[in-house]
Design a protein around this motif. Structure first.
Motif, short mmCIF file in Angstrom:
data_model
loop_
_atom_site.label_atom_id
_atom_site.label_comp_id
_atom_site.label_asym_id
_atom_site.label_seq_id
_atom_site.Cartn_x
_atom_site.Cartn_y
_atom_site.Cartn_z
N LEU A 1 0.83 -1.21 0.00
CA LEU A 1 0.00 0.00 0.00
C LEU A 1 0.86 1.26 0.00
CD1 LEU A 1 -2.77 -1.11 2.51
CD2 LEU A 1 -2.81 -1.20 0.00
N SER A 2 1.89 1.29 0.85
CA SER A 2 2.82 2.42 0.85
C SER A 2 4.18 1.93 1.31
CB SER A 2 2.31 3.56 1.76
OG SER A 2 2.23 3.13 3.09
N ARG A 3 5.21 2.54 0.77
CA ARG A 3 6.58 2.18 1.12
C ARG A 3 7.02 3.10 2.25
NH1 ARG A 3 10.17 -0.98 -0.51
NH2 ARG A 3 8.97 -1.69 -2.30
N LEU A 4 7.39 2.50 3.38
CA LEU A 4 7.76 3.26 4.56
C LEU A 4 9.25 3.55 4.65
CD1 LEU A 4 5.49 1.41 7.14
CD2 LEU A 4 4.99 3.51 5.85
N LEU A 5 10.05 2.61 4.17
CA LEU A 5 11.50 2.74 4.32
C LEU A 5 12.17 1.91 3.24
CD1 LEU A 5 13.77 3.81 6.22
CD2 LEU A 5 13.52 1.68 7.50
N SER A 6 13.20 2.46 2.64
CA SER A 6 13.96 1.72 1.64
C SER A 6 15.42 2.16 1.75
CB SER A 6 13.42 2.02 0.24
OG SER A 6 14.09 1.25 -0.72
N ARG A 7 16.30 1.22 2.07
CA ARG A 7 17.72 1.53 2.27
C ARG A 7 18.57 0.72 1.31
NH1 ARG A 7 17.26 0.90 8.65
NH2 ARG A 7 16.63 3.01 9.14
#
Length: 145
Positions: free
Chosen positions: A136-142
């Motif tokens: 639904l939504s991307r909260l964190l991407s490292r």
């Protein structure tokens, strides 16, 4: 692997297009010494490649899903990789512990495209069934180490 190698890796994780001067500055080396160390990290396989991280929105592929894959029989990881390799919407695939045999990350234009990709996954031997969760939504991407 020492702290200098780790600094070089952290620098290229942040920016794979960093110059040797920038890498050297981050690791406390000259540009030529940074190049030699980076070349060694590549030659030994510590760094397997350099890549661009593309925003899926730029490709107009807005739909993401995590899919649990359940197989018939007991396929090897290599067999499962070969089965999934021809499906371009499969961005990542991992064998996992637990009830599922593998977990895949799919990227598609929209829900109909995602559904088609999941159907192609399901039609691939040795895959028996799947269970999907749409992002639904991307909260964190490292960047990954």
């Amino acid at each position: 692997m020492d702290t200098i190698d780790e600094a070089i890796i952290q620098c290229v994780l942040r920016n794979a297009r960093a110059t040797y001067a920038e890498i050297g500055k981050a690791a406390g080396l000259s540009a030529s010494a940074a190049k030699r160390r980076l070349d060694r990290l590549v030659a030994t396989g510590a760094i397997r490649g350099f890549t661009a991280i593309v925003d899926p929105q730029a490709l107009a592929w807005h739909t993401e899903a995590f899919v649990e894959v359940y197989c018939s029989g007991n396929p090897t990881p290599a067999e499962l990789r070969r089965a999934l390799d021809g499906i371009p919407e499969v961005v990542e695939a991992c064998t996992v512990s637990g009830a599922a045999d593998a977990m895949i990350y799919l990227l598609a234009r929209d829900i109909p495209h995602l559904e088609q990709a999941i159907q192609r996954v399901r039609a691939t031997a040795p895959i028996e069934r799947t269970e999907s969760a749409i992002v639904l939504s991307r909260l964190l991407s490292r960047p990954r180490l």
